[in-house]
Design a protein around this motif. Structure first.
Motif, short mmCIF file in Angstrom:
data_model
loop_
_atom_site.label_atom_id
_atom_site.label_comp_id
_atom_site.label_asym_id
_atom_site.label_seq_id
_atom_site.Cartn_x
_atom_site.Cartn_y
_atom_site.Cartn_z
N VAL A 191 37.12 44.12 50.58
CA VAL A 191 37.61 43.42 49.39
C VAL A 191 37.78 44.44 48.27
CG1 VAL A 191 37.13 41.63 47.69
CG2 VAL A 191 36.42 41.30 50.05
N GLU A 192 38.93 44.37 47.58
CA GLU A 192 39.18 45.32 46.50
C GLU A 192 38.54 44.86 45.18
OE1 GLU A 192 42.98 47.18 45.96
OE2 GLU A 192 43.62 46.63 47.99
N ALA A 193 38.24 45.86 44.37
CA ALA A 193 37.72 45.60 43.03
C ALA A 193 38.30 46.63 42.07
CB ALA A 193 36.20 45.66 43.00
N SER A 194 38.49 46.23 40.83
CA SER A 194 38.98 47.13 39.79
C SER A 194 37.91 47.23 38.71
CB SER A 194 40.27 46.58 39.16
OG SER A 194 41.25 46.31 40.13
N ILE A 195 37.55 48.47 38.38
CA ILE A 195 36.65 48.66 37.25
C ILE A 195 37.32 49.60 36.25
CG2 ILE A 195 34.42 49.51 36.46
CD1 ILE A 195 33.16 48.53 38.98
N LEU A 196 37.74 49.04 35.13
CA LEU A 196 38.26 49.84 34.04
C LEU A 196 37.08 50.46 33.31
CD1 LEU A 196 40.83 47.27 32.55
CD2 LEU A 196 41.14 48.83 34.46
N SER A 197 37.30 51.63 32.74
CA SER A 197 36.21 52.28 32.01
C SER A 197 36.80 53.14 30.90
CB SER A 197 35.39 53.16 32.96
OG SER A 197 36.14 54.30 33.37
N ILE A 198 35.93 53.60 30.03
CA ILE A 198 36.33 54.50 28.94
C ILE A 198 35.42 55.72 28.98
CG2 ILE A 198 34.83 53.34 27.23
CD1 ILE A 198 37.07 53.87 25.17
N THR A 199 36.00 56.88 28.65
CA THR A 199 35.20 58.12 28.68
C THR A 199 35.53 59.00 27.48
OG1 THR A 199 34.57 60.03 30.02
CG2 THR A 199 36.90 59.41 30.08
N ASP A 200 34.54 59.78 27.05
CA ASP A 200 34.77 60.84 26.08
C ASP A 200 34.53 62.20 26.73
OD1 ASP A 200 32.03 60.89 26.35
OD2 ASP A 200 31.58 60.42 24.26
N SER A 201 34.45 62.20 28.06
CA SER A 201 34.20 63.37 28.91
C SER A 201 32.74 63.81 28.89
CB SER A 201 35.13 64.55 28.57
OG SER A 201 36.48 64.19 28.78
N ASN A 202 31.92 63.12 28.08
CA ASN A 202 30.47 63.34 28.12
C ASN A 202 29.78 62.24 28.92
OD1 ASN A 202 30.40 65.72 26.55
ND2 ASN A 202 30.57 64.51 24.68
N PRO A 233 34.78 38.22 35.55
CA PRO A 233 34.37 39.34 36.39
C PRO A 233 34.67 39.09 37.86
CG PRO A 233 32.45 38.03 35.73
CD PRO A 233 33.63 37.47 34.98
N ASN A 234 34.65 40.16 38.64
CA ASN A 234 34.93 40.08 40.08
C ASN A 234 33.68 39.57 40.79
OD1 ASN A 234 35.33 40.65 42.84
ND2 ASN A 234 36.64 42.39 42.37
N PRO A 235 33.74 38.42 41.46
CA PRO A 235 32.55 37.85 42.11
C PRO A 235 31.96 38.74 43.21
CG PRO A 235 34.34 36.24 42.01
CD PRO A 235 34.92 37.56 41.64
N TYR A 236 32.79 39.63 43.76
CA TYR A 236 32.32 40.50 44.84
C TYR A 236 31.55 41.72 44.32
CZ TYR A 236 35.53 37.77 47.71
OH TYR A 236 36.19 36.74 48.35
N LYS A 410 49.95 30.55 43.82
CA LYS A 410 49.14 29.38 43.49
C LYS A 410 47.66 29.54 43.89
CE LYS A 410 53.20 26.40 43.86
NZ LYS A 410 54.13 27.53 44.04
N ASP A 411 47.30 30.76 44.33
CA ASP A 411 45.95 30.96 44.85
C ASP A 411 45.18 32.07 44.14
OD1 ASP A 411 47.44 33.09 45.80
OD2 ASP A 411 46.51 33.11 47.78
N ILE A 412 45.63 32.45 42.93
CA ILE A 412 44.89 33.49 42.20
C ILE A 412 43.49 33.00 41.89
CG2 ILE A 412 44.83 34.93 40.12
CD1 ILE A 412 47.15 35.55 42.09
N GLY A 413 42.49 33.78 42.29
CA GLY A 413 41.10 33.41 42.04
C GLY A 413 40.43 32.65 43.17
N ILE A 414 41.19 32.26 44.20
CA ILE A 414 40.57 31.65 45.37
C ILE A 414 39.92 32.76 46.20
CG2 ILE A 414 41.02 30.47 47.57
CD1 ILE A 414 43.11 28.80 46.16
N LEU A 415 38.68 32.57 46.57
CA LEU A 415 37.92 33.59 47.30
C LEU A 415 37.99 33.29 48.78
CD1 LEU A 415 34.87 33.77 44.87
CD2 LEU A 415 37.04 34.99 44.74
N TYR A 416 38.79 34.06 49.51
CA TYR A 416 39.02 33.80 50.92
C TYR A 416 37.91 34.35 51.81
CZ TYR A 416 43.70 32.26 49.71
OH TYR A 416 44.75 31.57 49.19
N LYS A 417 37.14 35.32 51.30
CA LYS A 417 36.08 35.92 52.12
C LYS A 417 34.73 35.54 51.57
CE LYS A 417 38.17 39.90 54.38
NZ LYS A 417 37.95 41.30 54.72
#
Length: 417
Positions: A191-202, A233-236, A410-417
């Motif tokens: 199952v895919e997941a996306s995590i956006l983040s922010i950095t200042d390189s530290n 949030p991503n339930p997985y 019509k199935d955005i957010g339906i959890l198939y797994k």
């Protein structure tokens, strides 16, 4: 503050909407922008493209901060040029942007710093790539190494499909110069997941997780698109998945950034695959994702400009980011035929009936009316105390939107797994 946002999609509209909430923001220019930005009280579209034109505009209009939404200009070095001119700009320099601009560079970076990712090989010659296929396990993934608007990934079930993918990418150039080099990669089941983040390189600070639905058809079938909807949030992304992400992916990425002397303030998008063998990194994007941005920013309770300033001042470790405990659902309404051929210029009706958020992606405004101008036309986003509540709100709202040949999953957010 006078701010310039570079890009034209739903992501850029969402960014403009969020930063307009800061009382110190006087004016937001979006280049080239879209019909949604022009309807914001502080928003104005400017029809300019290219680094030189954007730089000239920023200097002439005394822009205090530039935020780059799209990837092409980052890879072209817009950040380097703006900084040389003494302008504040948020995003990676040309060297750091290679983590998105070249999949082969990114995979070599992952390997060098022990970041958990799929086995791979890279090729610049089609015949050598085809030779490699003789000893592969199938299915396998063939990727154009360069930027391909999120569409340069082909999952091949057998050797015949893999050979065709290499011909399509390297010989027929369906992704143009992005296919000068290919990455052939082990297929990961999960199952895919996306995590956006922010950095200042530290440090790197992860945002709330999201789940994208990339395929055009229900149950993740059909062609890849730029994304047909998202939830957050991503339930997985359980506690253990998150901990594995931090240990196996985020922390070694930060180590690599420091050791390679990549010094920038910007976003990092981690595209993950959650498998039975653990959490793997599929790719980096060096900017906010689309349509992940549209579902994540409405959950952000902290001031977005304050967060960006903390990163640019190298004080991200002092910044506490607050998130809503609600769930969000975003559904993309597209033009029929997308991601292949589609028609433009249809009038969009019903937006005034929407009670939740609407982010315009591919639509132009003329005389107060909106007309379709892209494959992904708009995003409807709703929040709820549960994912199910957010989903129901979005889908009840979509019925109000009307334009010829509209299409949505019509199935955005339906959890198939």
């Amino acid at each position: 503050m006078r701010i310039l946002v570079v890009g034209s999609g739903g992501r850029e509209h969402a960014i403009c909407w969020k930063i307009s909430q800061n009382r110190n923001v006087e004016k937001i220019f979006c280049a080239p922008g879209n019909g949604g930005v022009s309807l914001l009280e502080k928003g104005e579209n400017v029809d300019i493209k290219g680094v030189d034109s954007l730089l000239q505009f920023a200097l002439e209009n005394k822009i205090d901060l530039t935020i780059v939404g799209s990837e092409e200009l980052l890879v072209d070095g817009i950040v380097d040029r703006f900084k040389e001119a003494g302008l504040k700009i948020f995003g990676p320099d040309k060297k750091s942007a290679l983590l998105e601009g070249s999949k082969s560079f990114a995979k070599d970076f992952m390997k060098k710093y022990g970041i958990k990712t799929a086995e791979y090989a890279t090729f610049t010659k089609a015949d050598k790539a085809k030779e490699y296929l003789n000893n592969c396990k199938y299915p396998i993934v063939v990727k154009a190494s360069g930027l391909a608007a999120g569409k340069g990934v082909i999952i091949c079930q057998d050797k015949l499909e893999a050979n065709k993918a290499i011909d399509d990418i390297m010989v027929d150039k369906i992704f143009k110069d992005a296919g000068n080099e290919v990455v052939i990669e082990e297929f990961l089941e999960g199952v895919e997941a996306s995590i956006l983040s922010i950095t200042d390189s530290n440090i790197i600070v992860p945002f709330i997780s999201a789940k994208d639905h990339k395929k055009i058809g229900e149950k993740e079938t059909g062609l890849n698109t730029g994304g047909m909807g998202t939830i957050a949030p991503n339930p997985y992304v359980t506690k253990s998945v998150y901990e594995n992400f931090i240990t196996d992916i985020m922390n070694p990425t930060l180590e690599g950034i420091k050791k390679e002397k990549m010094d920038f303030a910007g976003f990092i998008f981690f595209g993950l695959m959650i498998t039975e063998k653990g959490v793997y990194l599929l790719e980096y994007n060096m900017r906010l994702g689309d349509p992940e941005t549209q579902v994540v920013l409405p959950l952000l309770e902290s001031d977005f400009i304050d967060i960006l300033n903390s990163a640019m001042d190298k004080k991200l470790n002092e910044c506490h980011i607050k998130w809503s405990n609600k769930n969000a659902c975003c559904v993309v309404v597209a033009s029929g035929g997308y991601p292949k051929e589609y028609k433009k210029g249809y009038e969009i009706n019903g937006i005034d009936k929407i009670n939740d958020l609407v982010f315009i992606a591919g639509a132009n405004e003329k005389d107060g009316k909106l007309y379709t101008n892209g494959g992904r036309v708009l995003n409807i986003v709703a929040l709820g105390n549960t994912l199910d509540e957010a989903r129901k709100k979005v889908y009840s709202e979509i019925e109000n939107i009307d334009f010829e040949d509209k299409y949505y999953r019509k199935d955005i957010g339906i959890l198939y797994k």
